[in-house]
Design a protein around this motif. Structure first.
Motif, PDB file in Angstrom:
ATOM      1  N   LYS A  13      19.258  15.143  17.727  1.00 14.45           N
ATOM      2  CA  LYS A  13      19.583  14.637  16.505  1.00 14.45           C
ATOM      3  C   LYS A  13      18.404  15.076  15.512  1.00 14.45           C
ATOM      4  CE  LYS A  13      22.001  10.485  17.856  1.00 14.45           C
ATOM      5  NZ  LYS A  13      21.944   9.027  18.147  1.00 14.45           N
ATOM      6  N   ALA A  14      17.100  15.007  15.920  1.00 14.91           N
ATOM      7  CA  ALA A  14      16.001  15.356  15.159  1.00 14.91           C
ATOM      8  C   ALA A  14      16.375  16.879  14.894  1.00 14.91           C
ATOM      9  CB  ALA A  14      14.704  15.302  15.846  1.00 14.91           C
ATOM     10  N   ASP A  15      16.740  17.660  15.743  1.00 12.82           N
ATOM     11  CA  ASP A  15      16.801  19.068  15.405  1.00 12.82           C
ATOM     12  C   ASP A  15      17.898  19.559  14.510  1.00 12.82           C
ATOM     13  OD1 ASP A  15      14.997  19.919  17.416  1.00 12.82           O
ATOM     14  OD2 ASP A  15      16.535  20.172  19.087  1.00 12.82           O
ATOM     15  N   LEU A  16      18.972  18.725  14.518  1.00  9.02           N
ATOM     16  CA  LEU A  16      19.993  18.612  13.634  1.00  9.02           C
ATOM     17  C   LEU A  16      19.507  18.387  12.260  1.00  9.02           C
ATOM     18  CD1 LEU A  16      22.938  19.096  13.168  1.00  9.02           C
ATOM     19  CD2 LEU A  16      23.190  16.931  13.053  1.00  9.02           C
ATOM     20  N   TYR A  17      19.018  17.210  12.012  1.00  7.54           N
ATOM     21  CA  TYR A  17      18.546  17.111  10.797  1.00  7.54           C
ATOM     22  C   TYR A  17      17.624  17.847  10.062  1.00  7.54           C
ATOM     23  CZ  TYR A  17      21.523  12.732  10.496  1.00  7.54           C
ATOM     24  OH  TYR A  17      22.392  11.905  10.449  1.00  7.54           O
ATOM     25  N   ARG A  18      16.751  18.610  11.103  1.00  8.66           N
ATOM     26  CA  ARG A  18      15.683  19.531  10.609  1.00  8.66           C
ATOM     27  C   ARG A  18      16.692  20.890  10.045  1.00  8.66           C
ATOM     28  NH1 ARG A  18      13.060  20.224  15.259  1.00  8.66           N
ATOM     29  NH2 ARG A  18      12.352  18.107  15.087  1.00  8.66           N
TER      30      ARG A  18
ATOM     31  N   GLY B 239      27.234  17.279  24.780  1.00 12.33           N
ATOM     32  CA  GLY B 239      26.404  17.168  23.778  1.00 12.33           C
ATOM     33  C   GLY B 239      26.103  18.669  23.263  1.00 12.33           C
ATOM     34  N   ASN B 240      26.060  19.392  24.207  1.00 11.68           N
ATOM     35  CA  ASN B 240      26.154  20.893  23.941  1.00 11.68           C
ATOM     36  C   ASN B 240      27.084  21.636  23.483  1.00 11.68           C
ATOM     37  OD1 ASN B 240      22.979  21.764  24.756  1.00 11.68           O
ATOM     38  ND2 ASN B 240      23.695  20.859  26.716  1.00 11.68           N
ATOM     39  N   GLN B 241      28.303  21.109  23.504  1.00 12.85           N
ATOM     40  CA  GLN B 241      29.637  21.586  22.832  1.00 12.85           C
ATOM     41  C   GLN B 241      29.608  21.232  21.299  1.00 12.85           C
ATOM     42  OE1 GLN B 241      33.128  20.536  24.856  1.00 12.85           O
ATOM     43  NE2 GLN B 241      32.748  21.435  26.543  1.00 12.85           N
ATOM     44  N   GLN B 242      28.913  20.082  21.289  1.00 11.41           N
ATOM     45  CA  GLN B 242      28.741  19.730  19.577  1.00 11.41           C
ATOM     46  C   GLN B 242      27.701  20.551  18.969  1.00 11.41           C
ATOM     47  OE1 GLN B 242      30.591  17.389  18.847  1.00 11.41           O
ATOM     48  NE2 GLN B 242      30.453  15.348  19.923  1.00 11.41           N
ATOM     49  N   LYS B 243      26.666  20.648  19.722  1.00  9.72           N
ATOM     50  CA  LYS B 243      25.650  21.509  18.918  1.00  9.72           C
ATOM     51  C   LYS B 243      26.406  22.776  18.411  1.00  9.72           C
ATOM     52  CE  LYS B 243      22.049  19.840  21.971  1.00  9.72           C
ATOM     53  NZ  LYS B 243      20.897  20.238  22.459  1.00  9.72           N
ATOM     54  N   VAL B 244      27.152  23.339  19.401  1.00  7.58           N
ATOM     55  CA  VAL B 244      28.098  24.762  18.922  1.00  7.58           C
ATOM     56  C   VAL B 244      28.687  24.527  17.742  1.00  7.58           C
ATOM     57  CG1 VAL B 244      29.299  26.694  19.870  1.00  7.58           C
ATOM     58  CG2 VAL B 244      27.837  25.724  21.466  1.00  7.58           C
TER      59      VAL B 244
ATOM     60  N   PRO C 110      27.774  13.646  12.441  1.00  4.44           N
ATOM     61  CA  PRO C 110      27.484  14.975  12.846  1.00  4.44           C
ATOM     62  C   PRO C 110      26.435  14.674  14.058  1.00  4.44           C
ATOM     63  CG  PRO C 110      26.087  14.644  11.028  1.00  4.44           C
ATOM     64  CD  PRO C 110      26.992  13.430  11.122  1.00  4.44           C
ATOM     65  N   THR C 111      25.822  13.447  14.354  1.00  9.88           N
ATOM     66  CA  THR C 111      25.243  13.377  15.526  1.00  9.88           C
ATOM     67  C   THR C 111      25.627  12.548  16.653  1.00  9.88           C
ATOM     68  OG1 THR C 111      24.280  11.180  14.755  1.00  9.88           O
ATOM     69  CG2 THR C 111      23.102  13.231  14.033  1.00  9.88           C
ATOM     70  N   ARG C 112      27.006  12.239  16.737  1.00 14.94           N
ATOM     71  CA  ARG C 112      27.555  11.608  17.745  1.00 14.94           C
ATOM     72  C   ARG C 112      27.590  12.436  19.090  1.00 14.94           C
ATOM     73  NH1 ARG C 112      33.036   9.080  15.295  1.00 14.94           N
ATOM     74  NH2 ARG C 112      31.952   7.178  14.479  1.00 14.94           N
TER      75      ARG C 112
END
Ligand SMILES: Nc1ncnc2c1ncn2[C@@H]1O[C@H](COP(=O)(O)OP(=O)(O)OP(=O)(O)O)[C@@H](O)[C@H]1O
Ligand SMILES: [Mg+2]
Length: 504
Positions: free
Chosen positions: A438-443, A406-411, A429-431
């Motif tokens: 997910k909430a952080d991403l949408y923010r 999941g942390n790789q995805q965030k990068v 984007p949230t897979r």
């Protein structure tokens, strides 16, 4: 020998006790216990970086724990090598698929244990047996297909089929459905149900909590490398699971939003995009400042539409960008018009696994496989975003392959979010992200939109689009079905359009 206190309860098939594993700069597992019984689907929950995959790699024999004990059928075992795990009846489907891309499906399925005599592989038999295992997982593609040529969902099914070939008693699935559409997810459920009915145990890792409710028997929650909770699925609910996953960290998941005023300029107008027999989408537009959701079943054309508009896929297009007709024939054209695309299979397309977190986040562009080096400016920009998405890494200089999935995805996401894009296209984007991430991403996405970007998000998770998109366009079999307003149209109504292909 001690007499068990409750002789009626059978010995767990698997017992892991006080498992500890550290890496330089990181305590991945401080001390973790796990009990798994035959015939159950045991779900392992936890935020990105909680230690789930590490625990499973220890179970498989890929990592050696610093300390702790593993028992199978009550007997202590010690694994020094992945083959030891396989011999003890453990089979793992890894989050980052470890298939050999250049080999065929059949070769991958029986790697190291092909039917053979005196070193000669019986190809026909191998192909036949591969067919049987593929049938078991509901896969219809050929055993002779080269793995690299298969779509990602079929690669996932190959990995699952392979896990069955060793006749394992404990099968670990680390986010098996993250890349699958709904129909394939059902196939995986069928496989799981058959496995446990057969007296095997499945250890199941997923961030999609509806899956846990559907398929799970019991749950173990990990938090920061320790046990946080353990209970049956029945009688508990997602709210409880989430609060155990995040602990007393403040939850902002239930943020309510109000209608945003959308008076930005029309940033992208897709008058028509056609690919013969595949796609014919007309009249989709998005304004600056707007988040447009793209909903649809697997194969509805969402990824193809985004890839076409981004110039990554050949299509006939009539597009306007900020009112002016543009021709996009290549990715380079799209980038020149300040488009950005985060593709669906970003694991393979978006990251250079040997480079550091900071490098990856700052990479300016990837062209013909060579990376332009990060510019100072971009690193300055990605820094805060990495933090906003709470990327868990020992340091920004850590190699990206050592991060949790999941942390790789965030990068990857940070890399795109940091760019100066006017039209941002996000494909699933949230897979692989946990619920907080997910909430952080949408923010972040909202911030970008508020800063004037036009955003298109394709997602299979309708509830995410309901919560975050300003408008939802539904695609079905390559065509636009209709447009919906998530604040006034019900989820059920939109769902119906997604499945039936009719807007009424
Ligand atoms: N080989 C490694 N070297 C260094 N650190 C590692 C290594 N493997 C895992 N870690 C670290 O251990 C922690 C736990 O990682 P793990 O992959 O087990 O998380 P996870 O629960 O599977 O998360 P996700 O949901 O994102 O897949 C993370 O901080 C990760 O960066
Ligand atoms: Mg993981």
């Amino acid at each position: 020998m001690t007499i068990p206190e409750t002789p009626a309860s059978p010995t767990p098939l698997l017992q892991m006790r006080k498992i500890r594993k550290t890496f330089p700069g990181t305590v991945a597992l401080a001390s973790v216990d796990l009990d798994v019984y035959a015939g159950e689907v045991h779900c392992l929950l936890g935020e990105n970086g909680a230690g789930k995959s590490t625990l499973m790699k220890i179970l498989a024999g890929s990592y050696i724990p610093d300390s702790g004990e593993i028992r199978i059928d009550g007997e202590p075992v010690q694994f020094a090598h992945p083959l030891d795990g396989i011999r003890a009846g453990i089979s793992v489907i890894y989050q980052e698929l470890d298939l050999f891309a250049d080999l065929t499906v059949a070769q991958n399925l029986f790697l190291g244990h092909s039917p053979s005599t005196g070193g000669i592989v019986h190809r026909r038999e191998r192909r036949q047996r591969a067919r049987e295992y593929l049938d078991r997982v509901g896969a219809t593609f050929s055993p002779d297909a080269r793995v690299a040529d298969l779509p990602i969902a079929d690669q996932q099914l190959t990995a699952i089929a392979r896990a069955l070939t060793t006749d394992a008693r404990i099968i670990v699935m680390d986010e098996p459905t993250a890349t699958l559409g709904e129909a394939d997810v059902e196939k995986v459920y069928d496989v799981i149900r058959r496995l446990v009915a057969d007296g095997r145990a499945v250890i199941y890792i997923s961030h999609r909590l509806d899956e846990i409710a559907t398929i799970g028997t019991r749950i173990t929650v990990l938090r920061d490398g320790v046990n946080a909770a353990k209970y049956p699925v029945a009688g508990t609910d997602a709210e409880r699971w989430i609060s155990d996953m995040i602990g007393d960290k403040k939850s902002e998941l239930t943020e309510h939003r109000s209608r945003r005023t959308l008076d930005g300029e029309l940033a992208l107008e897709i008058d028509r995009v056609t690919i013969p027999r595949v796609l014919d989408v007309r009249d989709v537009s998005v304004r600056a400042g707007e988040i447009l959701g793209l909903a649809g079943l697997g194969g509805a054309g969402r990824s193809t539409l985004l890839a076409s508009v981004f110039g990554a896929q050949k299509a006939q297009m009539r597009l306007r960008v900020f009112g002016r007709p543009v021709k996009i024939g290549s990715v380079r054209d799209a980038v020149r018009h300040r488009f950005g695309l985060v593709p669906e299979s970003r694991k393979t397309q978006g990251l250079l696994l040997g480079l550091s977190v900071a490098r990856n986040a700052g990479l300016a562009a990837l062209r013909g496989g060579s990376a332009l080096f990060p510019r100072e400016r971009e690193q300055r920009r990605t820094g805060p975003i990495l933090k906003q998405l709470s990327v868990k890494a020992a340091s920004p200089h850590q190699e990206i392959r050592l991060l949790s999935g999941g942390n790789q995805q965030k990068v990857v996401l940070a890399k795109w979010l940091a760019r100066d894009t006017r039209i941002l296209l996000l494909d699933e984007p949230t897979r692989g992200l946990d619920i907080g991430a997910k909430a952080d991403l949408y923010r972040q996405v909202r911030l970008l939109a508020e800063g004037g970007a036009a955003v298109v998000v394709a997602s299979s998770e309708l509830n995410e689009l309901m919560a975050n998109a300003d408008r939802i366009v539904v695609l079905h079999e390559g065509r636009k079905v209709g447009e919906f307003d998530p604040l006034t149209d019900s989820e059920q109504h939109i769902s119906h359009a997604i499945i039936s292909g009719r807007a009424s």
